[in-house]
Design an enzyme around this catalytic site. Structure first.
Site, PDB file in Angstrom:
ATOM      1  N   PHE A 140       0.863  -1.179   0.000  1.00 12.40           N
ATOM      2  CA  PHE A 140       0.000   0.000   0.000  1.00 12.40           C
ATOM      3  C   PHE A 140       0.898   1.227   0.000  1.00 12.40           C
ATOM      4  O   PHE A 140       1.740   1.395   0.882  1.00 12.40           O
ATOM      5  CB  PHE A 140      -0.920   0.031   1.226  1.00 12.40           C
ATOM      6  CG  PHE A 140      -1.859   1.208   1.208  1.00 12.40           C
ATOM      7  CD1 PHE A 140      -3.017   1.186   0.444  1.00 12.40           C
ATOM      8  CD2 PHE A 140      -1.566   2.354   1.925  1.00 12.40           C
ATOM      9  CE1 PHE A 140      -3.877   2.282   0.400  1.00 12.40           C
ATOM     10  CE2 PHE A 140      -2.417   3.466   1.892  1.00 12.40           C
ATOM     11  CZ  PHE A 140      -3.579   3.417   1.124  1.00 12.40           C
ATOM     12  N   ASP A 171       9.446   2.541   1.090  1.00 13.97           N
ATOM     13  CA  ASP A 171       8.276   3.247   1.623  1.00 13.97           C
ATOM     14  C   ASP A 171       8.243   2.994   3.128  1.00 13.97           C
ATOM     15  O   ASP A 171       7.824   1.929   3.586  1.00 13.97           O
ATOM     16  CB  ASP A 171       6.996   2.725   0.946  1.00 13.97           C
ATOM     17  CG  ASP A 171       5.751   3.444   1.466  1.00 13.97           C
ATOM     18  OD1 ASP A 171       5.857   4.159   2.483  1.00 13.97           O
ATOM     19  OD2 ASP A 171       4.675   3.280   0.855  1.00 13.97           O
ATOM     20  N   LYS A 203       3.493  10.133   8.272  1.00 17.42           N
ATOM     21  CA  LYS A 203       2.854   9.683   9.519  1.00 17.42           C
ATOM     22  C   LYS A 203       3.597  10.143  10.782  1.00 17.42           C
ATOM     23  O   LYS A 203       3.449  11.283  11.192  1.00 17.42           O
ATOM     24  CB  LYS A 203       2.669   8.163   9.489  1.00 17.42           C
ATOM     25  CG  LYS A 203       1.602   7.726   8.468  1.00 17.42           C
ATOM     26  CD  LYS A 203       1.198   6.286   8.653  1.00 17.42           C
ATOM     27  CE  LYS A 203       0.243   5.783   7.607  1.00 17.42           C
ATOM     28  NZ  LYS A 203      -1.158   5.863   7.969  1.00 17.42           N
TER      29      LYS A 203
HETATM   30  C1  LIG Z   1       3.180   2.419   3.643  1.00 20.41           C
HETATM   31  C2  LIG Z   1       2.304   3.578   3.285  1.00 20.41           C
HETATM   32  N1  LIG Z   1       2.641   4.354   2.247  1.00 20.41           N
HETATM   33  C3  LIG Z   1       1.904   5.422   1.900  1.00 20.41           C
HETATM   34  C4  LIG Z   1       0.754   5.749   2.597  1.00 20.41           C
HETATM   35  C5  LIG Z   1      -0.048   6.962   2.201  1.00 20.41           C
HETATM   36  O1  LIG Z   1       0.074   7.945   3.160  1.00 20.41           O
HETATM   37  P1  LIG Z   1      -1.006   9.143   3.260  1.00 20.41           P
HETATM   38  O2  LIG Z   1      -2.296   8.531   3.691  1.00 20.41           O
HETATM   39  O3  LIG Z   1      -0.419  10.077   4.270  1.00 20.41           O
HETATM   40  O4  LIG Z   1      -1.094   9.749   1.904  1.00 20.41           O
HETATM   41  C6  LIG Z   1       0.367   4.965   3.697  1.00 20.41           C
HETATM   42  C7  LIG Z   1      -0.859   5.273   4.437  1.00 20.41           C
HETATM   43  O5  LIG Z   1      -1.415   4.476   5.146  1.00 20.41           O
HETATM   44  C8  LIG Z   1       1.166   3.850   4.050  1.00 20.41           C
HETATM   45  O6  LIG Z   1       0.842   3.064   5.077  1.00 20.41           O
END
Ligand SMILES: Cc1ncc(COP(=O)(O)O)c(C=O)c1O
Length: 391
Positions: A132, A217, A246
């Site tokens: 994700f 990521d 986050k």
């Molecule tokens: C691993 C990962 N990457 C990217 C995102 C996207 O982040 P945002 O919701 O701040 O756009 C998330 C969100 O849950 C995530 O868990």
């Protein structure tokens, strides 16, 4: 919630019938004062809990001085924060964003601009099943998960989605056109699935050998959540590019794309921009969060408390047949259950413990990194009482 309540908010989040009016430390309070132990942490966001006094102070101070100037002007706090982030990581360069998906977008542009500059026909990015990376079009295209992308086609090309933790599948799918490998060291939404340290090492070696960029990521797994500032440190590797968000703002919207000098060579003037990215309010909070979280003592405590939580969750796994597996790393842990995870998460909520469902029928625990033994004991007591009742 009032009966016949009509919401003017698009119903993308479904029905929301629990509201919080205040938060302090590891607890949230409803408007009527009911107290909840927050092991959801705003989905791995509230790294320093709610309304941390030091963060409140810096935000207050900054809000009385300067809110916003746009990125047309030099922002010294932004410069200092970028330098501090680079000093504590593999990176030489930073681009500030407001969210995780934006940090991913930036990282993808780093990849594309790098190979464009080299005039190489490297157009494919490897991603993994269960990943994700957010809700933008590039993120939807990268993760290739119908749950999020159904009805939004056509998506972008140039992503190859292959099995996770599988060295053979990886080598089979790599060729001269592979530009980068994008991976979460611990898959969050996908069901708290850590990449093995061996797999991460293997990817790094492969990237070196085959001239491929490694893009991590760490939006969910980073900023102290694993017991290290970034979880790649456990594998003793360094990426070329990293997306972070986050926990970096502990609840204030902030993200960043980190990269080495070499990898970010293509990101020259005019290649990217953001109106709010790295604004003075966000950056002042981020600096304070980094200062607190990156201290050795703080990270050691995260490691110790996460091991204590892990040990107690493993006891639950041994006790209740309902639990298939406890997994994860640091304070990003998952309980895979037989019965529906959302149903169990709702039961926990009835006992005043907040958790977040994740993929693969997992109940995710991502508490603030400041939890103490007493919070773990309180959570374990509620988990015990809840699982006892599930037949
Ligand atoms: C691993 C990962 N990457 C990217 C995102 C996207 O982040 P945002 O919701 O701040 O756009 C998330 C969100 O849950 C995530 O868990």
């Amino acid at each position: 919630m009032k009966k016949n309540f009509y919401s003017h908010i698009m119903p993308t989040y479904g029905e929301r019938n629990l509201e919080f009016a205040a938060g302090k430390g590891c607890y949230l309070y409803t408007p009527s004062g009911k107290k909840y132990l927050d092991f959801a942490g705003g989905i791995a966001v509230n790294s320093l809990g709610h309304c941390h006094p030091k963060l409140v102070n810096v935000l207050k101070k900054q809000s009385e001085t300067l809110w916003h100037t746009s990125n047309l002007y030099r922002n010294n706090t932004q410069e200092i924060f970028a330098k501090e982030l680079c000093k504590k990581t593999f990176a030489d360069k930073v681009f500030f964003t407001n969210s995780g998906a934006e940090a991913i977008e930036c990282g993808l542009k780093v990849v594309k601009s790098f190979w464009n500059l080299k005039n190489k026909n490297k157009k494919n990015i490897i991603t993994f099943k269960g990943a994700f990376h957010g809700r933008t079009f590039a993120a939807l295209s990268a993760q290739k998960n119908k749950k999020y992308s159904e009805g939004f086609g056509p998506l972008l090309g140039g992503f190859k989605n292959i099995p996770f933790n599988d060295e053979k599948a990886l080598i089979k799918n790599i060729n001269n056109e592979t530009a980068a490998i994008l991976i979460e060291p611990i898959q969050g939404e996908g069901g708290i699935r850590p990449a093995s340290l061996q797999f991460l090492k293997y990817i790094r070696e492969l990237c070196n050998k085959k001239n491929i960029l490694l893009f991590l990521d760490e939006v969910q797994s980073g900023f102290g959540r694993s017991g290290k500032l970034y979880s790649y440190e456990w594998a003793q590797i360094k990426p070329d590019i990293l997306a972070t968000a986050k926990g970096i703002g502990s609840g204030f919207p902030l993200g960043a794309c980190l990269a080495t000098n070499d990898a970010s060579k293509g990101m020259v003037q005019g290649k990217h921009g953001s109106t709010y990215g790295g604004n003075p309010l966000a950056v002042s909070v981020g600096r304070e969060v980094l200062k607190i979280i990156s201290s050795k003592k703080f990270l050691k405590n995260v490691d110790l408390i996460s091991r204590y939580l892990w040990k107690n969750l493993k006891k639950l796994e041994e006790t209740y047949e309902e639990i298939i597996e406890v997994r994860g790393a640091g304070l990003l842990l998952g309980i895979k259950t037989k019965k529906n995870n959302v149903m169990i998460s709702n039961l926990l909520r009835k006992h005043n413990l907040l958790s977040v469902p994740a993929g693969d029928n997992v109940i995710r625990l991502a508490p603030p990194l400041i939890i103490k033994k007493k919070h773990v004991d309180e959570a374990i007591k509620i988990l015990n009482e809840t699982f006892k009742k599930i037949k």
